[in-house]
Design an enzyme around this catalytic site. Sequence first.
Site, PDB file in Angstrom:
ATOM      1  N   HIS A 429      95.296 -22.036 -84.103  1.00  0.00           N
ATOM      2  CA  HIS A 429      95.125 -21.322 -82.870  1.00  0.00           C
ATOM      3  C   HIS A 429      96.202 -21.232 -81.988  1.00  0.00           C
ATOM      4  CE1 HIS A 429      92.191 -20.220 -79.619  1.00  0.00           C
ATOM      5  NE2 HIS A 429      91.253 -20.838 -80.072  1.00  0.00           N
ATOM      6  N   ASP A 433      94.260 -15.973 -80.703  1.00  0.00           N
ATOM      7  CA  ASP A 433      93.209 -16.388 -80.417  1.00  0.00           C
ATOM      8  C   ASP A 433      92.004 -15.871 -81.449  1.00  0.00           C
ATOM      9  OD1 ASP A 433      94.109 -18.058 -78.250  1.00  0.00           O
ATOM     10  OD2 ASP A 433      94.362 -16.201 -76.927  1.00  0.00           O
TER      11      ASP A 433
END
Length: 457
Positions: A429, A433
């Site tokens: 992450h 995204d």
Amino acid sequence: MADVTLPQLGETVTEGTITQWFKNVGDSVAEDEPLFEVSTDKVDTEVPSPVAGTVLEIRVEEGDTVEVGTVIAVVGGDGDAPAAAPAAEPVAAPPPEPAPAPEPAPAPEPTPAPAAAPAPAPEPAPAPTAQAGDNRLLSPVVRRLVNEHGLDADQIPGTGPGGRITRDDVLNHIDSTGAKPIEAAAPAAAPAPVTAPAPASAPAPAAAPDPAAAAPAATAGERDTRVPLSKIRQLTGDHMVMSKATSPHAFSVVEVDFANVDATRSKVKADWKAQHGFSLTYLPFISRAIIDALAEFPNMNASVTDDELVVHGYVDLGIAVDLDYDGLLAPVVRSAETKRLSAIATEISDLADRARNRKLAPNEIQGGTFTISNNGSAGSVLTMPIINQPQVAIISTDAIVRKPVAVAVDGVEAIAIHPVGNLAMSWDHRAFDGAYAAGFLKRVKELLETKDWSTEL
């Protein structure tokens, strides 16, 4: 005679552990015949003899770790004789005991004292020492273990070359006898002086418990079996723990209808098997679709450093291979973006075969930019793989099974039976995204379900 040294098994490899000798002193060995097996932080591999002849010396025993370039054996011609084992160092005779001193004349009895003084505390007995006589050749590691546990080396059967005791021999002996490390006795403490009591104070707050210390230690009872972790098992575990601690793992899944792939695969699989000697599976099609999608989502093909994302201009595709439940390796298809499906299929098959037979060179498992974990062959339905650092994503290909799906036939919806499977992706992450990860998986799915795969073959 020729010295056999530990070779350089990769640019970053500086040492290796000798895990097995295939020859003993006095055995003949042919040039390029496997002589020993070495384990590094990259790979376990067999190393061939650089020359033909007779093994004259083995200088490093199984289980020992040495630096690259260390002479570990000597191979000579047929006329050379093996080196004799070094003679045991002579044990120095103990010094003669001094003659007893003459007994003194008896002294008059003293007048009894009013009160007897306390007897001095007895001196602690010295800790036992190991009975590791010089009649056994012990490596520094083995000698340290023997000494620490107060063992008699003559009571430990050796399984190493020439009957030498290896580290595993000592550990097995410790497990079977329950020997404990020797703790040196601490000297008796002097009596503490009597002092006036300190004024009462509020109790100090209790320290928070250490989660690691609170966890119960694993123990082995009579009904348990101890299975030593192999070098590759330990390294894999360390790498996975590091990955989970490094990357904030997120997880995304798509379901793929493989009917389009099957339309091409079913037409050519018989001829393919006859021509190439191995089956054409779904994995090369999935690999090709991932490679094409990476061109459209380049941040998936990247590595994270401290403060930047390094986007790679090439695809070195890692394919995780199970080593018969004994570990995992991820050999790499280099510059996969330049290769068509047939070339990728051939290279994957070759790398997987050599991985299972421990024939890979260290540089063949280094430097991947994206990894596929092919768990579907074992029948898994949904797998969350762990990212292969320093990459930012890894896809698991789970089992492809026949399922009912909704299809359109002449504009009318109907139910058909198609091969369907999940593609599950763990991703970092920090690098992007969820929308970016989902867009990449959607593109892989579209390619598999709509591309004309006959053009690739």
